[in-house]
Scaffold this motif. Structure first.
Motif, PDB file in Angstrom:
ATOM      1  N   ASN A 244       0.816  -1.212   0.000  1.00 37.78           N
ATOM      2  CA  ASN A 244       0.000   0.000   0.000  1.00 37.78           C
ATOM      3  C   ASN A 244       0.857   1.274   0.000  1.00 37.78           C
ATOM      4  OD1 ASN A 244      -2.464   1.306  -0.124  1.00 37.78           O
ATOM      5  ND2 ASN A 244      -2.851   1.211   2.059  1.00 37.78           N
ATOM      6  N   ALA A 245       0.599   2.220   0.902  1.00 40.61           N
ATOM      7  CA  ALA A 245       1.287   3.515   0.866  1.00 40.61           C
ATOM      8  C   ALA A 245       2.783   3.379   1.104  1.00 40.61           C
ATOM      9  CB  ALA A 245       0.682   4.445   1.912  1.00 40.61           C
ATOM     10  N   TYR A 246       3.215   2.254   1.653  1.00 41.89           N
ATOM     11  CA  TYR A 246       4.630   2.075   2.002  1.00 41.89           C
ATOM     12  C   TYR A 246       5.403   1.304   0.931  1.00 41.89           C
ATOM     13  CZ  TYR A 246       3.123   3.724   6.588  1.00 41.89           C
ATOM     14  OH  TYR A 246       2.619   4.488   7.606  1.00 41.89           O
ATOM     15  N   ILE A 247       4.746   0.969  -0.183  1.00 41.11           N
ATOM     16  CA  ILE A 247       5.386   0.065  -1.151  1.00 41.11           C
ATOM     17  C   ILE A 247       6.554   0.727  -1.889  1.00 41.11           C
ATOM     18  CG2 ILE A 247       3.816   0.608  -3.095  1.00 41.11           C
ATOM     19  CD1 ILE A 247       4.718  -2.958  -2.448  1.00 41.11           C
ATOM     20  N   GLY A 248       6.491   2.035  -2.117  1.00 43.92           N
ATOM     21  CA  GLY A 248       7.572   2.723  -2.832  1.00 43.92           C
ATOM     22  C   GLY A 248       7.580   2.364  -4.306  1.00 43.92           C
ATOM     23  N   HIS A 249       8.580   2.887  -5.020  1.00 41.59           N
ATOM     24  CA  HIS A 249       8.639   2.726  -6.481  1.00 41.59           C
ATOM     25  C   HIS A 249       9.506   1.571  -6.933  1.00 41.59           C
ATOM     26  CE1 HIS A 249       6.903   6.083  -8.934  1.00 41.59           C
ATOM     27  NE2 HIS A 249       6.533   6.362  -7.703  1.00 41.59           N
ATOM     28  N   LYS A 250      10.429   1.138  -6.015  1.00 39.77           N
ATOM     29  CA  LYS A 250      11.512   0.281  -6.509  1.00 39.77           C
ATOM     30  C   LYS A 250      11.060  -1.132  -6.879  1.00 39.77           C
ATOM     31  CE  LYS A 250      15.183   2.755  -4.194  1.00 39.77           C
ATOM     32  NZ  LYS A 250      15.542   2.933  -2.809  1.00 39.77           N
ATOM     33  N   LEU A 251      10.113  -1.704  -6.116  1.00 45.52           N
ATOM     34  CA  LEU A 251       9.733  -3.098  -6.369  1.00 45.52           C
ATOM     35  C   LEU A 251       9.040  -3.237  -7.715  1.00 45.52           C
ATOM     36  CD1 LEU A 251       8.291  -4.718  -3.125  1.00 45.52           C
ATOM     37  CD2 LEU A 251      10.457  -5.160  -4.267  1.00 45.52           C
ATOM     38  N   ASP A 252       8.075  -2.374  -7.957  1.00 50.73           N
ATOM     39  CA  ASP A 252       7.359  -2.378  -9.228  1.00 50.73           C
ATOM     40  C   ASP A 252       6.809  -0.969  -9.458  1.00 50.73           C
ATOM     41  OD1 ASP A 252       5.929  -4.354 -11.358  1.00 50.73           O
ATOM     42  OD2 ASP A 252       4.676  -2.632 -10.850  1.00 50.73           O
ATOM     43  N   SER A 253       7.360  -0.281 -10.433  1.00 55.24           N
ATOM     44  CA  SER A 253       6.986   1.133 -10.600  1.00 55.24           C
ATOM     45  C   SER A 253       5.550   1.262 -11.081  1.00 55.24           C
ATOM     46  CB  SER A 253       7.946   1.832 -11.553  1.00 55.24           C
ATOM     47  OG  SER A 253       7.935   1.157 -12.780  1.00 55.24           O
ATOM     48  N   HIS A 254       5.021   0.242 -11.761  1.00 57.56           N
ATOM     49  CA  HIS A 254       3.631   0.286 -12.228  1.00 57.56           C
ATOM     50  C   HIS A 254       2.686   0.364 -11.035  1.00 57.56           C
ATOM     51  CE1 HIS A 254       0.092  -0.804 -14.642  1.00 57.56           C
ATOM     52  NE2 HIS A 254      -0.227  -1.583 -13.623  1.00 57.56           N
TER      53      HIS A 254
END
Ligand SMILES: Cc1cc2nc3c(=O)[nH]c(=O)nc-3n(C[C@H](O)[C@H](O)[C@H](O)COP(=O)(O)OP(=O)(O)OC[C@H]3O[C@@H](n4cnc5c(N)ncnc54)[C@H](O)[C@@H]3O)c2cc1C
Length: 435
Positions: A244-254
Motif C-alpha cells: 500500500n502507501a509504504y510500497i515505494g517505487h523500486k519493487l514495481d513502478s507500475h
C-alpha cells in the motif's frame, strides 16, 4: 506519557494502540531460500487477510513484512469500521456496467461483515463496538445524508440506520457544531493493531510462514516469481503486493506509481471521567464528518477520546501533532479545552487518483496480484480485497475482475515531484469544500 517518538521509525510508533497492544509476538527474519505457492509482501490487513483466505483454501503461504506485523496504516488508523467501498462508484459505470456498480455497492456491506465474522469466529480481542455516525457540517451534507438514507431504505437495507436532524443530534454526540447525522448501527469501531495482531495469529495457526524485518528488495518476474530479501529468497507460483502507501517505487513502478502516501494523524487524550464520556459520546459510537479534511473520533475502551484528522499531502509530518490537531478537537468538544494528550502519532494512507481501491493483477505478469489505495477507508475494504484475490486464485474471478477492469492513473512527477503536485491539487479541492 506524552509520545514524541518519530512517526516513521522501524519500531512501532509510540501510539495508544502500541501501548495497549495484546501480545506482540516477534516473528523471525527470513534467512533462507524457501518455496511456497504464494508469497505476500506486506503485513497489514491486506496481506494478513489474503494469507488467511489462501491458507484456508489449501495454499502454502509466506508473508514478508519489512518492519513488524501491523506496523503500517493497519496498526495506526482511526479504527473506524465503516460500510462502503470507493467513492462515487457510479463514475465507473462505463467500465464495469450497472452490474459492476451494484456488485461493489453490495461488497461495501459484505466487507464489514467479513471483519465481524473474523473477530467473532476467532474471538479476536479488539474491542469491536457497533455504532457509527456520519456528521453533516453543512446543509449540502444533510441533503446527501438524506438521499443516502432514502436509497438504503428503498433497497431494503434501512435497518440500523437513522437520520438525525440538528435538534436530535444530542442523542449521539455532545457537540453543537453539526447540522445533523446519519446513524449506522452496522458500522462501528475497534482497536486496529489488536485486530491485525489477532488476525496474524489466525494466519500462523493456519500454517502461514510469517517473517518480520524482511523487506522485499527485488522481484524477478516470470512463471515462478522470485522475491529477494537481504538475507533470503522466496520462490512462488503467485505473488501478492500488499505494501500500500509504504510500497515505494523500486519493487514495481507500475504498482508503486499509482498509489500516493498521504499522512493522517491521531491524538489520544488522558482517560476521561465516565460523566464526560456520557456527555460527549453517550452511545459509544464512532464518528466522521463529511469534509475532505475530515475529523474522525471515538472513545477507547479505557475512556480516552481518540481524535484523528489533518491529512497532509506534502510527504512531511507536522512538527507537533498535538499543536496541529488540538484546535480541531477543541472545536468539536469545547468541554475538553486544555485536556491532557497522552499519545500522538500518524501514518500513511494510500491514495489513488479515482478513490477506488486498486485490486488487480499485472498485465505483463498475471500471476502477480496487488491490492492498495483504499484512501482513509481501508479497515473494511482490505478484508474484501483479500477475499477477492483468493477467489481469483481459485478460478472464481468474476468479482475480482470488476476491480481489475478499472484503469488507474499513474501519478505524474515520479517519486520526487508527485507529492508536491498532489498537495497543490488537494488545495483546490479543500477550497471547493469550503462551500
Ligand atoms: C492515521 C490513519 C487513520 C486511518 N483511519 C482509518 C479508519 O478509521 N477507518 C478505515 O477504514 N481506514 C482508515 N485508514 C486507512 C487504513 O488504515 C488502510 O487503508 C489500511 O490499513 C491499509 O492496509 P494495508 O494492509 O493495505 O496497508 P498497511 O497497513 O500500510 O500495510 C502495508 C505493509 O507493507 C509493508 N511493506 C511495504 N513495502 C514492503 C516491502 N518491500 N517488503 C515487505 N513489506 C513491505 C509495510 O511495512 C506495511 O507494514 C487510516 C489510515 C491512517 C494512516
Amino acid at each position: 506519557m506524552s509520545s514524541k517518538a518519530p512517526v516513521h521509525s522501524d519500531n512501532y510508533p509510540d501510539s495508544y494502540y502500541f501501548a495497549t497492544a495484546n501480545a506482540l509476538e516477534p516473528q523471525p527474519q527470513l534467512s533462507e531460500h524457501i518455496s511456497v505457492d504464494v508469497c505476500i509482501i506486506g503485513g497489514g490487513f491486506s496481506g494478513i487477510n489474503t494469507s488467511i483466505e489462501l491458507a484456508q483454501k489449501g495454499f502454502s503461504v509466506a508473508l514478508l513484512e519489512a518492519k513488524r506485523i501491523g506496523w503500517g496504516a493497519s496498526g495506526r488508523n482511526g479504527g473506524e469500521l465503516i460500510r462502503g467501498i470507493g467513492h462515487n462508484v457510479e463514475q465507473f459505470r462505463n467500465e464495469i456496467g450497472s452490474e459492476g456498480v451494484q456488485a461493489i455497492h453490495e461488497m461495501g456491506f459484505e466487507a464489514v461483515e467479513i471483519v465481524r465474522q473474523r473477530v467473532k469466529q476467532h474471538q479476536i480481542d479488539c474491542n469491536l463496538q457497533m455504532g457509527y455516525c456520519d456528521l453533516a457540517t453543512k446543509p449540502r451534507h444533510m441533503t446527501e445524508l438524506s438521499a443516502d438514507y432514502q436509497a438504503m431504505c428503498d433497497e431494503g437495507r434501512g435497518d440500523g440506520f437513522k437520520l438525525l436532524q440538528q435538534d436530535e443530534i444530542s442523542q449521539v454526540i455532545g457537540s453543537e457544531i453539526y447540522q445533523g447525522a446519519l446513524v449506522d448501527m452496522n458500522s462501528g469501531h475497534l482497536h486496529p493493531l489488536n485486530l491485525a495482531l489477532g488476525e496474524a495469529r489466525v494466519a500462523r495457526s493456519l500454517g502461514v510462514q510469517m517473517f518480520e524485518n524482511s523487506a522485499a528488495t527485488q522481484i524477478i518476474k516470470g512463471d515462478k516469481p522470485k522475491v529477494l530479501t537481504e538475507h533470503g529468497q522466496v520462490d512462488c507460483q503467485y505473488l501478492v503486493l500488499a505494501g500500500n502507501a509504504y510500497i515505494g517505487h523500486k519493487l514495481d513502478s507500475h504498482v508503486g506509481g499509482k498509489v500516493l502516501p498521504a499522512g493522517s494523524y491521531l491524538l489520544a487524550t488522558e482517560p476521561l471521567s465516565q460523566a464526560m464520556c456520557d456527555e460527549i459520546i453517550p452511545q459509544n459510537m464512532a464518528f466522521a464528518d463529511m469534509r475532505i479534511d475530515l475529523d474522525y473520533f471515538h472513545l477507547s475502551q479505557d475512556n480516552r477520546l481518540l481524535f484523528g484528522g489533518l491529512c497532509t499531502y506534502s510527504g512531511n509530518d507536522p512538527r507537533d501533532i498535538n499543536k496541529a490537531l488540538r484546535p480541531n478537537l477543541e472545536k468539536v468538544f469545547p468541554q475538553l479545552k486544555g485536556v491532557k494528550i497522552d499519545y500522538e502519532w500518524g501514518g500513511m494512507i494510500g491514495i489513488g487518483a479515482n478513490r477506488l481501491p486498486q485490486i488487480g493483477r499485472l498485465d505483463d505478469c498475471p500471476n502477480i496480484f496487488y491490492a492498495q489505495a483504499y484512501a482513509g477507508h481501508g479497515v473494511n475494504a482490505t478484508h474484501m480485497a483479500a477475499k477477492l484475490i483468493a477467489e481469483a486464485l481459485t478460478q472464481q474471478a468474476e468479482r475480482f475482475d470488476i476491480f481489475n477492469k478499472v484503469k488507474h492513473m499513474t501519478f505524474p512527477g515520479g517519486p520526487t515531484f508527485r507529492s508536491p503536485m498532489l498537495a497543490a491539487g488537494m488545495l483546490y479541492h479543500r477550497f471547493k469544500d469550503l462551500f
